[in-house]
Design an enzyme around this catalytic site. Sequence first.
Site, PDB file in Angstrom:
ATOM      1  N   GLY A  97       7.882  -6.631  -8.379  1.00 25.73           N
ATOM      2  CA  GLY A  97       8.008  -6.175  -7.132  1.00 25.73           C
ATOM      3  C   GLY A  97       7.186  -4.972  -6.466  1.00 25.73           C
ATOM      4  O   GLY A  97       8.008  -4.664  -5.648  1.00 25.73           O
ATOM      5  N   ALA A 128      -7.353  -6.545   0.077  1.00 25.71           N
ATOM      6  CA  ALA A 128      -7.560  -7.050  -1.566  1.00 25.71           C
ATOM      7  C   ALA A 128      -8.977  -7.197  -2.034  1.00 25.71           C
ATOM      8  O   ALA A 128      -9.330  -6.775  -2.388  1.00 25.71           O
ATOM      9  CB  ALA A 128      -7.016  -8.597  -0.660  1.00 25.71           C
ATOM     10  N   THR A 129      -8.465  -7.009  -3.610  1.00 32.65           N
ATOM     11  CA  THR A 129      -8.900  -6.648  -4.295  1.00 32.65           C
ATOM     12  C   THR A 129     -10.230  -7.587  -5.138  1.00 32.65           C
ATOM     13  O   THR A 129     -10.322  -8.156  -5.933  1.00 32.65           O
ATOM     14  CB  THR A 129      -9.028  -5.557  -5.342  1.00 32.65           C
ATOM     15  OG1 THR A 129      -7.995  -6.111  -5.802  1.00 32.65           O
ATOM     16  CG2 THR A 129      -8.591  -4.337  -4.846  1.00 32.65           C
ATOM     17  N   GLU A 158     -10.803  -7.954   2.150  1.00 34.04           N
ATOM     18  CA  GLU A 158     -11.114  -8.272   1.157  1.00 34.04           C
ATOM     19  C   GLU A 158     -12.153  -7.740   0.554  1.00 34.04           C
ATOM     20  O   GLU A 158     -13.539  -7.670   1.752  1.00 34.04           O
ATOM     21  CB  GLU A 158     -10.996 -10.219   1.028  1.00 34.04           C
ATOM     22  CG  GLU A 158      -9.786 -10.326   1.372  1.00 34.04           C
ATOM     23  CD  GLU A 158     -10.226 -11.843   1.624  1.00 34.04           C
ATOM     24  OE1 GLU A 158     -11.321 -12.712   1.039  1.00 34.04           O
ATOM     25  OE2 GLU A 158      -8.809 -13.043   1.788  1.00 34.04           O
ATOM     26  N   GLY A 193       5.199  -3.589 -14.562  1.00 35.59           N
ATOM     27  CA  GLY A 193       4.267  -5.329 -14.739  1.00 35.59           C
ATOM     28  C   GLY A 193       4.706  -5.606 -14.281  1.00 35.59           C
ATOM     29  O   GLY A 193       4.594  -5.851 -11.818  1.00 35.59           O
ATOM     30  N   ALA A 194       3.185  -7.165 -14.075  1.00 33.77           N
ATOM     31  CA  ALA A 194       3.320  -8.387 -13.472  1.00 33.77           C
ATOM     32  C   ALA A 194       5.093  -9.042 -13.313  1.00 33.77           C
ATOM     33  O   ALA A 194       5.645  -8.695 -13.909  1.00 33.77           O
ATOM     34  CB  ALA A 194       2.965  -9.606 -14.802  1.00 33.77           C
ATOM     35  N   HIS A 198       0.687 -15.229  -1.340  1.00 36.76           N
ATOM     36  CA  HIS A 198       0.753 -13.462  -0.432  1.00 36.76           C
ATOM     37  C   HIS A 198       0.387 -13.801   0.072  1.00 36.76           C
ATOM     38  O   HIS A 198       0.899 -12.995   1.626  1.00 36.76           O
ATOM     39  CB  HIS A 198      -0.412 -12.786  -1.584  1.00 36.76           C
ATOM     40  CG  HIS A 198       0.304 -12.255  -2.411  1.00 36.76           C
ATOM     41  ND1 HIS A 198       1.225 -10.840  -3.156  1.00 36.76           N
ATOM     42  CD2 HIS A 198       0.018 -12.628  -4.425  1.00 36.76           C
ATOM     43  CE1 HIS A 198       1.444 -10.508  -4.490  1.00 36.76           C
ATOM     44  NE2 HIS A 198       0.764 -11.764  -5.014  1.00 36.76           N
TER      45      HIS A 198
END
Length: 178
Positions: free
Chosen positions: A14, A34-35, A62, A10-11, A50
Amino acid sequence: MTRHCLVLGGARSGKTAFAERLALHAGSRPAYLATADILDHEMRDRVSSHQASRGERFTTIEEPTELSHAILKAGGKHDVILVDCLTLWITNLLIANADVATAVSELCATLVEFHQAKVILVSNEVGLGIVPDNAMARTFRDLAGSAHQRLAEICDDVYFIAAGLPLTMKGDAPPALN
């Protein structure tokens, strides 16, 4: 043989921190694919946070939509590729009016044939809550759930993260990642 991995949770569960530790344990030349597509100030702050937490440990790449291509390209320079995250990638594809099912099929086909580097995929499990009240949110939930099922089938290791703790759903228990 390279073992690909799917990390779900979930958000704020971790999952990214777990995946980063897993990546650093798995290789010496990790890439962070990274998307995220920065569309507002809040997202810019999240991305900056991040990036700061990763420091110089990862090479950041990216790519908001062309995930399979980016993985293939990164495989020439990196021994582990952490993709964070698939749900943002699916969102980007939906915004671009792309065919998500076809993109997921392409990603699955790429991973089955790709052995140059370990790929660790991070994604939000969005199907554990209430049924969304609008068609777009239900479509997103359905597409993410379908992608997770297809990727879990082909990945060697699948972990579910809750409260920062990994549950092994498939494959080997994670190594000690301190």
